[in-house]
Design an enzyme around this catalytic site. Structure first.
Site, PDB file in Angstrom:
ATOM      1  N   CYS A 154       0.834  -1.202   0.000  1.00 42.62           N
ATOM      2  CA  CYS A 154       0.000   0.000   0.000  1.00 42.62           C
ATOM      3  C   CYS A 154       0.868   1.250   0.000  1.00 42.62           C
ATOM      4  CB  CYS A 154      -0.886   0.023   1.248  1.00 42.62           C
ATOM      5  SG  CYS A 154      -2.451  -0.784   0.978  1.00 42.62           S
ATOM      6  N   PRO A 155       0.484   2.354  -0.636  1.00 39.88           N
ATOM      7  CA  PRO A 155      -0.757   2.489  -1.418  1.00 39.88           C
ATOM      8  C   PRO A 155      -0.577   2.113  -2.887  1.00 39.88           C
ATOM      9  CG  PRO A 155       0.285   4.618  -1.321  1.00 39.88           C
ATOM     10  CD  PRO A 155       1.211   3.647  -0.607  1.00 39.88           C
TER      11      PRO A 155
END
Ligand SMILES: [Zn+2]
Lengths: 81, 266
Positions: A17-18
């Site tokens: 992530c992200p």
């Protein structure tokens, strides 16, 4: 589940992530409404967060499945630009 | 245009926003914004637009960096004292983001150069510190139909409005004529609390970003007034004046003028 035809497939194994969602979002942006995106990933958190974010953005999550010890398969239909 | 891996990382927090995405980020990278003034407001506006990846930032300012600027003009620094403000700001913005090209012009804005300077840009930002420039910029933007995000600060108060020529109000719909010089605060009265430039400049930068993205609502027909001492925001409706001397149906101002009335420059 009904058979769906996958229009595009991306492999985001190794990403966290992200960037998992960044790659998924960029992929679906370039598709037409009604087309189906398949995502392969190995970051557990993203197997939950990508479907949630995609639904928040108006897309339809068709499938979330753990396909082996490390990987998940997501299938998402584009329903919103 | 495909994003590089660096760009994916740099803009990831934009791309994951539904209102931005890859398409919106590309709009930002292709956008051209012209900022009047590299001072209190021009610094934060340019800083945030550079961070956002606005591809071309034009900037005009004729001054050099002075110690008295540094309490609020955060693109400059002790190391750039004496340097032209546009060079100091260009260094800062391009160091923050190499995707951004800053076109700095070390001149005073005037009726003779403004139209040529802004004509190739998508949006104009007024961060000037005086009424003559504010009226000149307003009139030029109305005549060239350029969206204008105007900001002003004094003491603990700030104002922002967004002018969309042909659609909403303009600055002269609000104040038809410039206030006489005697009604404008003298230099001794014209203090400004540093951080207010950040509040007002950031509001201006966001208005610009929304205009580029085509998302949300901007301050059309509206003046936003921020009172920092009381921590209040007030929205005042500004109807378009059909008899406005510059944007009305029968304009009486059809050529630009330079106004010079011995105003204090803040
Ligand atoms: Zn007007």
């Amino acid at each position: 589940m009904e058979e769906v035809k996958v229009s595009k497939s991306i492999n985001i194994k190794g990403l966290v992530c992200p960037y998992t969602f960044v790659k998924a979002k960029l992929a679906i942006e370039e598709m037409e409404l009604g087309e189906v995106l398949e995502i392969l990933l190995d970051y557990e958190e993203a197997s939950r967060s990508i479907p949630k974010s995609m639904e928040d953005h108006g897309q339809k999550v068709l499938k979330v499945e753990k396909i082996n010890d490390t990987d998940w398969q997501l299938v998402i239909r584009k329903e919103k630009e | 245009m495909e994003f590089t891996e660096d760009q994916l990382q740099r803009y990831s927090r934009h791309i994951i926003l539904p209102e931005v995405g890859g398409k919106g980020q590309k709009k930002l990278l292709n956008a051209k914004v012209f900022i009047i003034g590299a001072g209190g407001l021009g610094c934060p506006v340019g800083y945030y637009l550079a961070a956002a990846g606005v591809g071309t930032i034009g900037m005009i300012d004729n001054d050099t960096v002075e110690l008295s600027n540094l309490q609020r003009q955060i693109a400059h620094s002790t190391r750039t004292l004496g340097m032209p403000k546009i060079d100091s700001a260009k260094n800062t913005f391009e160091a923050l983001n190499p995707d951004v090209k800053v076109v700095g012009i070390k001149e005073r804005i005037s009726k003779d150069n403004i139209k040529d300077l802004i004509k190739c840009y998508d949006v104009v930002v007024d961060g000037s510190d005086n009424f003559p420039t504010r009226y000149l910029v307003n009139d030029a933007c109305v005549m060239l139909k350029k969206p204008l995000v105007s900001g002003a600060i004094l003491r603990f108060e700030g104002q922002v409005t967004t002018i969309l020529p042909g659609d909403g109000h303009c600055y002269r719909c609000l104040f038809e004529e410039m206030p006489p010089a005697g009604l404008v605060p003298s230099c001794q009265e014209a203090g400004v609390i540093g951080a207010i430039t950040g509040v007002v400049g950031s509001l201006q930068a966001l208005e610009v970003v929304k205009l580029i993205l085509g998302k949300g609502e901007v301050l059309k027909n509206t003046l936003l007034i921020y009172d920092a001492l009381r921590t209040t925001f007030r929205r005042v409706k500004i109807p378009k004046n059909p008899d406005c001397p510059v944007c009305g149906s029968k304009p009486t101002i059809t050529e630009l003028q330079d106004y010079d009335a011995g105003y204090c420059r803040l």
